[in-house]
Write an enzyme that holds these catalytic residues in place. Structure first.
Site, PDB file in Angstrom:
ATOM      1  N   HIS A 262      -5.262  -3.300  -2.939  1.00 29.93           N
ATOM      2  CA  HIS A 262      -6.324  -3.424  -3.936  1.00 29.93           C
ATOM      3  C   HIS A 262      -7.057  -4.748  -3.704  1.00 29.93           C
ATOM      4  O   HIS A 262      -6.502  -5.690  -3.114  1.00 29.93           O
ATOM      5  CB  HIS A 262      -5.727  -3.383  -5.346  1.00 29.93           C
TER       6      HIS A 262
ATOM      7  N   GLU B 261      -7.777  -7.254  -5.525  1.00 31.53           N
ATOM      8  CA  GLU B 261      -7.145  -8.477  -6.041  1.00 31.53           C
ATOM      9  C   GLU B 261      -5.973  -8.903  -5.149  1.00 31.53           C
ATOM     10  O   GLU B 261      -5.768 -10.095  -4.902  1.00 31.53           O
ATOM     11  CB  GLU B 261      -6.653  -8.257  -7.478  1.00 31.53           C
TER      12      GLU B 261
ATOM     13  N   CYS C 223      -5.586  -3.544 -12.320  1.00 27.56           N
ATOM     14  CA  CYS C 223      -4.632  -2.478 -12.669  1.00 27.56           C
ATOM     15  C   CYS C 223      -3.275  -3.145 -12.925  1.00 27.56           C
ATOM     16  O   CYS C 223      -3.105  -4.344 -12.650  1.00 27.56           O
ATOM     17  CB  CYS C 223      -4.535  -1.475 -11.524  1.00 27.56           C
TER      18      CYS C 223
ATOM     19  N   CYS D   8      -1.971  -5.146  -9.917  1.00 27.20           N
ATOM     20  CA  CYS D   8      -2.699  -6.395  -9.665  1.00 27.20           C
ATOM     21  C   CYS D   8      -2.466  -7.402 -10.791  1.00 27.20           C
ATOM     22  O   CYS D   8      -2.418  -8.617 -10.545  1.00 27.20           O
ATOM     23  CB  CYS D   8      -4.185  -6.118  -9.506  1.00 27.20           C
TER      24      CYS D   8
HETATM   25  N1  LIG Z   1      -8.856  -3.606 -10.335  1.00 20.21           N
HETATM   26  C1  LIG Z   1      -8.687  -2.657  -9.403  1.00 20.21           C
HETATM   27  N2  LIG Z   1      -8.415  -1.413  -9.804  1.00 20.21           N
HETATM   28  C2  LIG Z   1      -8.241  -0.483  -8.841  1.00 20.21           C
HETATM   29  N3  LIG Z   1      -7.963   0.833  -8.959  1.00 20.21           N
HETATM   30  C3  LIG Z   1      -7.897   1.339  -7.714  1.00 20.21           C
HETATM   31  N4  LIG Z   1      -8.115   0.391  -6.793  1.00 20.21           N
HETATM   32  C4  LIG Z   1      -8.333  -0.765  -7.469  1.00 20.21           C
HETATM   33  C5  LIG Z   1      -8.629  -2.106  -7.074  1.00 20.21           C
HETATM   34  O1  LIG Z   1      -8.739  -2.462  -5.889  1.00 20.21           O
HETATM   35  N5  LIG Z   1      -8.790  -3.001  -8.085  1.00 20.21           N
END
Ligand SMILES: Nc1nc2[nH]cnc2c(=O)[nH]1
Length: 178
Positions: free
Chosen positions: A75, A77, A105, A108
């Site tokens: 992701h 972050e 999420c 993260c």
């Molecule tokens: N904040 C965030 N939510 C996600 N949901 C799926 N991928 C991501 C991501 O890279 N960052």
């Protein structure tokens, strides 16, 4: 304030923040949004971008790279935290600000708490992510369920055996806490 009758959590209606970002903060967030778009357009992954700033300098950037790397943890972050920690040569982000194009999420969020930056700014929120087809909000809801009711059931076993290693950790003298 309207509350969820099941868990008494405050329900979401509209925007979270009442403090407008200043021009510098907006510029960093614009970078994060630009990264979200460029990552999406290049086919690296979903539309998510993140920028990490320390003392007015960008020390880490990331865009979602799940598709490019076949890594479900890539992701934006996480990619940016890894970049920033590599550049700092440290596993924590003391005094850093995280600008992410979308509310983190749960994965993260955990990574951010482990990295311990001083502040997080986000643009889209988890409801916006749900509308775009992402499970962020769903996973937050799963966290509130008992283990056996989760979509992926969790079952505990052999706690005593695993705990022996924790006991060894507790007694270990030459350890670095993080
Ligand atoms: N904040 C965030 N939510 C996600 N949901 C799926 N991928 C991501 C991501 O890279 N960052």
């Amino acid at each position: 304030m309207v509350k969820n009758p099941v868990n008494n959590n405050e329900l979401y209606f509209g925007k979270h923040s009442e403090i407008p970002m200043n021009e510098e903060q907006k510029a960093y967030m614009k970078m994060a949004v630009d990264l979200s778009r460029s990552g999406m357009e290049s086919g690296k992954g979903g539309p998510f971008g993140c920028v990490i700033v320390k003392d007015g300098k960008v020390i880490g950037i990331g865009s979602n790279s799940v598709l490019e790397t076949n890594d479900p943890t890539a992701h934006a972050e996480i990619v940016a935290i890894r970049d920033a920690c590599r550049n700092l040569g440290h596993f924590q982000l003391d005094g850093c600000e995280v600008y992410t194009s979308c509310e983190p999420c749960p994965m993260c969020l955990g990574a951010i708490y482990w990295a311990r930056p001083s502040k997080v700014f986000f643009a889209n929120d988890k409801r916006d992510a749900a509308e775009a087809g992402f499970d962020d909000d769903f996973i937050y809801q799963e966290l509130e369920l008992p283990y056996e009711k989760r979509k992926i059931p969790f079952e505990q076993g052999m706690q005593d055996t695993a705990k022996e290693v924790f006991q060894e950790w507790i007694l270990k003298e030459d350890k670095t806490l993080y």
